[in-house]
Design a protein around this motif. Structure first.
Motif: not given
Length: 120
Positions: A1, A3, A109
């Motif tokens: 993941q 961020q 992202y």
């Protein structure tokens, strides 16, 4: 993941300066291109500036000479130095990064956005 977390937005008077930061974290091998976008109320999201991993930059005509994009590869961080701010720079600013993951896949992202308000 992965961020992306932006910071540095706020309220500033016309002519003032702000420095936005965008930190990428997670299962990252490498951050490739970084871009800053902005979106004003009722407007489409527009590209503000881009920087390659090697440091090549491009800036929108509307911010040339006032904004400077930069990065620190060791910190997986991108920056947007904004000087001589104008009321029309008011927008939510978003960071976008093209990231190489542990799986060696590449994906884009987005951060959550940071509000910049230029007003007296």
């Amino acid at each position: 993941q992965v961020q992306l977390v932006e910071s540095g937005g706020g309220l500033v008077q016309p002519g003032g300066s702000l420095r936005l930061s965008c930190v990428a974290s997670g299962k990252i091998v490498r951050v490739n291109d970084i871009a800053w976008y902005r979106q004003a109320p009722g407007e489409q999201r527009e590209l503000v500036a881009t920087i390659s991993r090697g440091g090549s930059t491009n800036h929108a005509d509307s911010v040339k000479g006032r904004f400077t994009i930069s990065r620190d590869n060791a910190k997986n961080t991108g920056y947007l130095q904004m000087n001589s701010l104008k009321p029309e720079d008011t927008a939510v600013y978003y960071c976008n990064s093209r990231v190489v993951l542990f799986t060696l896949a590449t994906d884009d992202y987005w951060g959550q956005g940071t509000q910049v308000t230029v007003s007296s």
